[in-house]
Design an enzyme around this catalytic site. Sequence first.
Site, PDB file in Angstrom:
ATOM      1  N   TYR A  45       3.847 -11.497   3.742  1.00  0.00           N
ATOM      2  CA  TYR A  45       3.408 -10.114   3.507  1.00  0.00           C
ATOM      3  C   TYR A  45       4.114  -9.583   2.249  1.00  0.00           C
ATOM      4  CZ  TYR A  45       1.628 -10.200   8.355  1.00  0.00           C
ATOM      5  OH  TYR A  45       0.976 -10.506   9.530  1.00  0.00           O
ATOM      6  N   GLY A  77      -0.747  -1.308  13.074  1.00  0.00           N
ATOM      7  CA  GLY A  77      -0.257  -0.949  11.742  1.00  0.00           C
ATOM      8  C   GLY A  77      -0.359   0.552  11.542  1.00  0.00           C
ATOM      9  N   ASP A 129       6.818  -6.629  13.972  1.00  0.00           N
ATOM     10  CA  ASP A 129       6.218  -7.899  13.545  1.00  0.00           C
ATOM     11  C   ASP A 129       5.982  -7.882  12.043  1.00  0.00           C
ATOM     12  OD1 ASP A 129       4.661 -10.469  14.430  1.00  0.00           O
ATOM     13  OD2 ASP A 129       3.298  -9.427  13.060  1.00  0.00           O
ATOM     14  N   GLN A 184       0.815  -1.230   0.000  1.00  0.00           N
ATOM     15  CA  GLN A 184       0.000   0.000   0.000  1.00  0.00           C
ATOM     16  C   GLN A 184       0.841   1.269   0.000  1.00  0.00           C
ATOM     17  OE1 GLN A 184      -2.399   0.463   3.545  1.00  0.00           O
ATOM     18  NE2 GLN A 184      -3.326   2.365   2.867  1.00  0.00           N
TER      19      GLN A 184
HETATM   20  P1  NDP Z   1      -4.686  -2.073  12.987  1.00  0.00           P
HETATM   21  O1  NDP Z   1      -6.013  -2.490  13.493  1.00  0.00           O
HETATM   22  O2  NDP Z   1      -3.763  -1.363  13.895  1.00  0.00           O
HETATM   23  O3  NDP Z   1      -4.923  -1.217  11.658  1.00  0.00           O
HETATM   24  C1  NDP Z   1      -3.896  -0.436  11.138  1.00  0.00           C
HETATM   25  C2  NDP Z   1      -4.399   0.480  10.052  1.00  0.00           C
HETATM   26  O4  NDP Z   1      -5.360   1.401  10.595  1.00  0.00           O
HETATM   27  C3  NDP Z   1      -3.283   1.327   9.497  1.00  0.00           C
HETATM   28  O5  NDP Z   1      -2.544   0.682   8.490  1.00  0.00           O
HETATM   29  C4  NDP Z   1      -4.029   2.550   9.011  1.00  0.00           C
HETATM   30  O6  NDP Z   1      -4.623   2.234   7.760  1.00  0.00           O
HETATM   31  C5  NDP Z   1      -5.124   2.710  10.064  1.00  0.00           C
HETATM   32  N1  NDP Z   1      -4.691   3.563  11.172  1.00  0.00           N
HETATM   33  C6  NDP Z   1      -3.660   3.347  12.031  1.00  0.00           C
HETATM   34  N2  NDP Z   1      -3.577   4.335  12.920  1.00  0.00           N
HETATM   35  C7  NDP Z   1      -4.568   5.192  12.662  1.00  0.00           C
HETATM   36  C8  NDP Z   1      -4.983   6.401  13.257  1.00  0.00           C
HETATM   37  N3  NDP Z   1      -4.355   6.895  14.316  1.00  0.00           N
HETATM   38  N4  NDP Z   1      -6.061   7.039  12.725  1.00  0.00           N
HETATM   39  C9  NDP Z   1      -6.698   6.533  11.651  1.00  0.00           C
HETATM   40  N5  NDP Z   1      -6.346   5.391  11.027  1.00  0.00           N
HETATM   41  C10 NDP Z   1      -5.284   4.713  11.546  1.00  0.00           C
HETATM   42  O7  NDP Z   1      -3.883  -3.348  12.574  1.00  0.00           O
HETATM   43  P2  NDP Z   1      -3.525  -4.127  11.211  1.00  0.00           P
HETATM   44  O8  NDP Z   1      -4.760  -4.700  10.630  1.00  0.00           O
HETATM   45  O9  NDP Z   1      -2.681  -3.267  10.346  1.00  0.00           O
HETATM   46  O10 NDP Z   1      -2.642  -5.281  11.799  1.00  0.00           O
HETATM   47  C11 NDP Z   1      -1.503  -4.942  12.591  1.00  0.00           C
HETATM   48  C12 NDP Z   1      -0.481  -6.005  12.537  1.00  0.00           C
HETATM   49  O11 NDP Z   1      -0.985  -7.234  13.053  1.00  0.00           O
HETATM   50  C13 NDP Z   1       0.010  -6.377  11.139  1.00  0.00           C
HETATM   51  O12 NDP Z   1       0.902  -5.466  10.604  1.00  0.00           O
HETATM   52  C14 NDP Z   1       0.638  -7.713  11.418  1.00  0.00           C
HETATM   53  O13 NDP Z   1       1.886  -7.531  12.035  1.00  0.00           O
HETATM   54  C15 NDP Z   1      -0.355  -8.315  12.399  1.00  0.00           C
HETATM   55  N6  NDP Z   1      -1.361  -9.158  11.712  1.00  0.00           N
HETATM   56  C16 NDP Z   1      -1.284 -10.508  11.903  1.00  0.00           C
HETATM   57  C17 NDP Z   1      -2.161 -11.364  11.323  1.00  0.00           C
HETATM   58  C18 NDP Z   1      -2.026 -12.822  11.571  1.00  0.00           C
HETATM   59  O14 NDP Z   1      -2.689 -13.631  10.914  1.00  0.00           O
HETATM   60  N7  NDP Z   1      -1.176 -13.244  12.475  1.00  0.00           N
HETATM   61  C19 NDP Z   1      -3.251 -10.883  10.437  1.00  0.00           C
HETATM   62  C20 NDP Z   1      -3.279  -9.449  10.318  1.00  0.00           C
HETATM   63  C21 NDP Z   1      -2.376  -8.628  10.947  1.00  0.00           C
HETATM   64  P3  NDP Z   1      -4.995   3.354   6.636  1.00  0.00           P
HETATM   65  O15 NDP Z   1      -4.292   4.627   6.983  1.00  0.00           O
HETATM   66  O16 NDP Z   1      -4.520   2.749   5.364  1.00  0.00           O
HETATM   67  O17 NDP Z   1      -6.480   3.453   6.693  1.00  0.00           O
END
Ligand code: NDP
Length: 338
Positions: free
Chosen positions: A54, A287, A49, A27
């Site tokens: 990925y 994330g 992590d 992305q």
């Molecule tokens: P989150 O729920 O933390 O979502 C993160 C996303 O939310 C960001 O990429 C961004 O996306 C948005 N965001 C983050 N901070 C803010 C903010 N302050 N205000 C507004 N939007 C915000 O977690 P993820 O879904 O990214 O997952 C986190 C981690 O968990 C992954 O990176 C991975 O390490 C792990 N993971 C593990 C899995 C597994 O199967 N074991 C599966 C999935 C994740 P945007 O700006 O693009 O909207």
Amino acid sequence: MDFRYLGNSGLQISEITYGNWLTHGSQVENDVATACVHAALDAGITTFDTADVYANGRAEEVLGAALAGQRRESLEIFTKVYWPTGPEPMGKNDTGLSRKHIMESIDASLRRLGTDYVDLYQAHRYDLFTPLEETMGAFADIVRAGKALYIGVSEWSPEQIRAGHALARQLGISLISSQPQYSMLWRVIEPEVVPTCRDLGISQIVWSPMAQGVLSGKYRPGQPPPAGSRATDEKGGAAMIKHFLSDDTLTKVAGLHPIAEELGLSMAQLAIAWVLQNDNVAAALVGASRPEQVAENVKAAGVAIPADAMTRIDEVLGDAVNADGKQVARSTPAKRLL
Ligand code: NDP
């Protein structure tokens, strides 16, 4: 930043851990990814992590490059193995938790990350087609070779966690973490996974604590998603976040705004602090697609949410919450992937 022990080990990790699923190598451009990693380091995050799958290896490469030059001893680097990874066309063994795939994958991950070892090597799902003894034996050899220090699992059922933990013990290695999805909206680990892990000395490191951004409150019912958000990312993010975007869920999430305001928190901070109220959670895996998000999110570290606010959160979210323990590990593939 506050730190917590990972399971019953002596390893401490930052309770806010930076994860790069869907963002690095996909992305966001590499310079933005690097800026996010540096914002994390500046804010005191030491734990990172990622996973081999990925962006098919690119996320590990981008993270490794962004961390280059940092003192290795001051970082905790986590990665995972299971999902098909490798150049097309992939071979039959480019997936799963066979000895062959684990042994080949750890070396490829270390090369991409630019490090001699990872602190935690995780089974990204349970492999229904490989004997658990084979998987744990391979993990034990990797630990003995010094390529990984500890072992973890992700989205395993309580029975699978118990069996893996027992074998790890016999083999003299430490299985100390479980990585499930957990947020105010997705609580399916509460009935069984958490009590099982408490019993075994295993911590949760929880993914999507903000429900992929939904709990930041930026998605509004009846309105298109904001430009540049995950819900607009056609490279993968849009499909992943879709199930959280019903108007009903978004309306209930919007009801959390007054609670966050009263506590002096942003919605994102409230969501991250909420998962950290559970003392079996060692870290929220957060994330970010921009460095400013990292700076905002880390302020959730050390926040205590009063009991009455916890109760009101439950009342506001009502039936938007899924706490059905039977949904645990539902994403484990029932068929071989290659
Ligand atoms: P989150 O729920 O933390 O979502 C993160 C996303 O939310 C960001 O990429 C961004 O996306 C948005 N965001 C983050 N901070 C803010 C903010 N302050 N205000 C507004 N939007 C915000 O977690 P993820 O879904 O990214 O997952 C986190 C981690 O968990 C992954 O990176 C991975 O390490 C792990 N993971 C593990 C899995 C597994 O199967 N074991 C599966 C999935 C994740 P945007 O700006 O693009 O909207």
